[in-house]
Scaffold this active site. Structure first.
Site, PDB file in Angstrom:
ATOM      1  CE  LYS A 211      -3.171   2.309   2.972  1.00 40.99           C
ATOM      2  NZ  LYS A 211      -4.145   2.259   3.524  1.00 40.99           N
ATOM      3  CD  GLU A 217       9.158  -5.928   6.708  1.00 32.81           C
ATOM      4  OE1 GLU A 217       8.568  -4.532   6.930  1.00 32.81           O
ATOM      5  OE2 GLU A 217       9.561  -5.981   8.731  1.00 32.81           O
ATOM      6  N   GLY A 272      -5.065  -1.966   4.781  1.00 31.38           N
ATOM      7  CA  GLY A 272      -4.389  -3.222   4.768  1.00 31.38           C
ATOM      8  C   GLY A 272      -5.004  -3.917   4.886  1.00 31.38           C
ATOM      9  NE  ARG A 273      -6.321  -3.803  10.388  1.00 32.59           N
ATOM     10  CZ  ARG A 273      -5.757  -2.560  10.708  1.00 32.59           C
ATOM     11  NH1 ARG A 273      -4.377  -2.768  10.873  1.00 32.59           N
ATOM     12  NH2 ARG A 273      -6.088  -1.772  11.540  1.00 32.59           N
ATOM     13  CD  GLU A 358      -2.016  -4.628  11.211  1.00 31.28           C
ATOM     14  OE1 GLU A 358      -2.483  -4.449  10.277  1.00 31.28           O
ATOM     15  OE2 GLU A 358      -0.744  -5.050  11.463  1.00 31.28           O
ATOM     16  CG  HIS A 389      -5.359 -35.596  16.224  1.00 30.83           C
ATOM     17  ND1 HIS A 389      -5.631 -37.441  17.318  1.00 30.83           N
ATOM     18  CD2 HIS A 389      -6.028 -35.571  15.697  1.00 30.83           C
ATOM     19  CE1 HIS A 389      -6.817 -37.907  16.472  1.00 30.83           C
ATOM     20  NE2 HIS A 389      -6.915 -37.038  15.584  1.00 30.83           N
ATOM     21  CE  LYS A 513       5.499  -0.857  10.218  1.00 38.34           C
ATOM     22  NZ  LYS A 513       4.575   0.125   9.093  1.00 38.34           N
TER      23      LYS A 513
HETATM   24  O1  F6P Z   1       2.019  -4.365   9.915  1.00 39.48           O
HETATM   25  C1  F6P Z   1       1.516  -2.842   9.786  1.00 39.48           C
HETATM   26  C2  F6P Z   1       1.746  -2.446   8.073  1.00 39.48           C
HETATM   27  O2  F6P Z   1       1.071  -1.486   8.066  1.00 39.48           O
HETATM   28  C3  F6P Z   1      -0.323  -3.046   8.032  1.00 39.48           C
HETATM   29  O3  F6P Z   1      -1.313  -2.858   8.429  1.00 39.48           O
HETATM   30  C4  F6P Z   1      -0.153  -3.286   6.092  1.00 39.48           C
HETATM   31  O4  F6P Z   1      -0.886  -4.665   5.874  1.00 39.48           O
HETATM   32  C5  F6P Z   1       1.339  -3.929   6.024  1.00 39.48           C
HETATM   33  O5  F6P Z   1       2.011  -2.908   6.961  1.00 39.48           O
HETATM   34  C6  F6P Z   1       2.167  -4.200   5.031  1.00 39.48           C
HETATM   35  O6  F6P Z   1       2.247  -2.537   4.496  1.00 39.48           O
HETATM   36  P1  F6P Z   1       2.036  -2.052   2.457  1.00 39.48           P
HETATM   37  O7  F6P Z   1       1.418  -2.673   1.869  1.00 39.48           O
HETATM   38  O8  F6P Z   1       2.465  -0.644   3.389  1.00 39.48           O
HETATM   39  O9  F6P Z   1       3.916  -2.561   2.322  1.00 39.48           O
END
Ligand code: F6P
Length: 549
Positions: A211, A217, A272-273, A358, A389, A513
């Site tokens: 987003k 990452e 995002g979620r 979240e 199990h 972060k």
């Molecule tokens: O973990 C924090 C967060 O902002 C989430 O809400 C989001 O889904 C994820 O990081 C990834 O963010 P992006 O889509 O901006 O890379």
């Protein structure tokens, strides 16, 4: 009273009435509730879309449900719901609208944000995605060397990974089996390594999903993926055929080197979620095809409409949200298990963890004050039979109250062999047996009647009284997946509204972060990092020593 004019939740008369009611109910057992009402097993059920929802095995009476609904009304759940659907900026700490429901609005719907109808843009992106997905699926979109794309690797994390990865697993039976789909999220290089090690770069498309397009990452993995591709293809121009982006941030996409013509857009009013039914679902759309993707959106819409219009008494997301409040706030339950009886749903609970935890893992209310009540539960679970199990022992005979959702299907997916299809009844026998055992248990008398030696009777007794919701659908289809996800989205919404927290921000992930960025030079260069605590300092020193460079 709060600065925002609301009475503190735990000081409302509705809350007090529920606390009193809880005391009055005392230890009433599910066995007693069923004995008192022979119609309970059908009366305490609801339907929405294809979902049959049985909530009879809950520690509630008609009074409980009425009092919970009164709490919802008093805390403004319905007003906030309507404001969400209208596109108001209900994400107050980020000053944003919350409009994932617009992502599945029909083409002729009107949903305005700041006076502008967003539905045409939603459908324009869906159409662009469909065109691209069709070209990749048919082989019309080729890689740089002219080879057909056979592998799709989604690079993203959090909402930009969990949604498409979960939905791809859920809908595997609907996917193009001639293609390979992988999902890379972890900045641990082994994730990307394993995802691409057996793939031909010339046949691989990377979908960089972010987003913000600033997530470390994702940007790191996407950079390494580009190196992997260019090492093999040796031409910078290859990026245009092998990389597309899903983002709200065109500037950063261009900066990364992806042509914005190959960018699929979404908007800041999609959390995002809550985003896998937006452009973030492109990998899924390539896997299942645009028609199936639209069927999934139709499923979402069925539950959106239900949540928006159904009366409180028959509103399923409202009910599920309120039941969670009943256990979290009045029974002190700390967690909530989601136990699907479908192997295709193996990532479903992981997806719900982000959606729920979240969203509602907050201790500060919308008014800026600390809450004085439990908010979001720990959400956990894996496919049911495997769980039986492993950890079901604790649910049956442990010391914790763990409300659980059981999700099952009447028919297995069509492509199974007859022999494998026949296993479905055994799977579902377990499904029904477990909620029965959890609710009704086994009394010491029943155990004795089996001739069990007296010293073993306490060990073989099941107290029961463990609450569960059963969600049963005819078959796991794209539409049913959409219905299930929307159901949980709105359940989370209801709870956040009652608790008076902003379910749509996630400030709690920021500190880690920032600290990671600060600590990194200590690892890579051995730099002296100011303000490092004694424990972290020693850990970093030990890490460097063990690493040996
Ligand atoms: O973990 C924090 C967060 O902002 C989430 O809400 C989001 O889904 C994820 O990081 C990834 O963010 P992006 O889509 O901006 O890379």
């Amino acid at each position: 009273m709060n600065a925002d004019g609301r009475t503190r939740l735990n000081q409302t008369s509705e809350w007090t009435a529920l606390a009193k009611h809880r005391e009055e109910l005392g230890d009433v057992h599910l066995r007693e509730l069923f004995a008192a009402d022979s119609g309970r097993g059908t009366a305490y059920t609801l339907r929405v879309g294809d979902l049959y929802v049985d909530y009879s095995k809950h520690l509630v009476t008609d009074d409980t449900l009425r009092l919970l609904r009164e709490l919802a009304a008093a805390t403004g759940v319905f007003g906030l719901r309507d404001a969400m659907f209208r596109g108001e900026r209900i994400n107050s700490t980020e000053n944003r609208a919350v409009l994932h429901t617009a992502l599945r609005a029909s083409r002729d719907a009107v949903v305005e944000v700041d006076g502008e109808n967003v539905v045409p843009s939603v459908h324009a992106v869906l159409d662009k995605m469909a065109g691209f997905a069709d070209r990749v699926r048919s082989g019309a979109w080729t890689g740089h060397t002219g080879k057909r794309i056979r592998n799709v690797v989604n690079v993203g994390i959090g909402g930009s990974d969990l949604g498409p990865a979960m939905a791809y697993e859920v809908l595997r039976a609907y996917t193009d089996r001639s293609m390979t789909f992988r999902f890379v999220s972890n900045v641990d290089g082994s994730d990307l390594h394993e995802a691409v090690r057996d793939l031909d770069p010339a046949e691989t498309l990377f979908i960089v999903a972010s987003k913000t397009f600033t997530t470390i990452e994702t940007v790191t993995n996407a950079t390494s993926a580009r190196s992997w591709l260019l090492d093999a293809l040796g031409d910078e121009a290859a990026v245009a055929r092998h990389f597309v982006a899903l983002s709200t941030n065109a500037g950063k996409v261009a900066e990364f080197g992806i042509d914005t013509a190959n960018m699929f857009e979404f908007w800041d009013w999609v959390g995002g979620r809550y985003s896998y039914d937006s452009a973030i679902g492109l990998s899924l759309m390539i896997a299942i095809g645009p028609d199936r993707f639209r069927e999934m959106l139709d499923g979402f819409r069925i539950v959106d409409e239900h949540f928006r219009t159904a009366p409180a008494e028959s509103n399923v997301p409202l009910l599920l949200g309120l039941l969670g409040i009943w256990y979290g706030n009045f029974h002190d339950a700390q967690s909530h298990a989601v136990l699907p009886y479908s192997h295709y749903l193996s990532r479903f609970t992981a997806y719900l963890q982000q959606l729920d935890m979240e969203s509602n893992g907050k201790y500060v209310g919308r008014d800026g004050r600390e809450v004085e009540w439990q908010t979001g539960p720990v959400v956990w679970g894996t496919p049911g039979t495997n769980g039986q199990h492993a950890y079901y022992q604790l649910i049956h005979q442990g010391t914790k109250l763990i409300p659980a959702d059981f999700i099952g299907f009447a028919r297995p997916v069509a492509e199974l062999s007859d022999e494998l299809k026949a296993q479905h009844d055994l799977l579902m026998a377990n499904f029904f047996a477990q909620t029965q055992a959890l609710a009704f248990g086994k009394t010491p008398e029943e155990v004795r009647a089996e001739g069990v030696p007296e010293e073993l009777v306490p060990h073989k007794t099941f107290k029961g009284d463990h609450p569960t919701t059963t969600i049963l659908a005819p078959e796991l289809t794209p539409s049913v997946l959409g219905q299930l996800v929307a159901l949980y989205e709105h359940k989370v919404f209801v709870q956040g509204a009652v608790w008076n927290i902003d379910s749509f921000d996630q400030w709690g992930v920021e500190l880690g972060k920032v600290l990671a960025k600060r600590v990194e030079p200590a690892l890579t260069e051995g730099a002296e990092v100011e303000g490092l605590d004694a424990s972290t300092k020693a850990l970093v020193a030990t890490y460097r020593e063990l690493r040996g460079r």
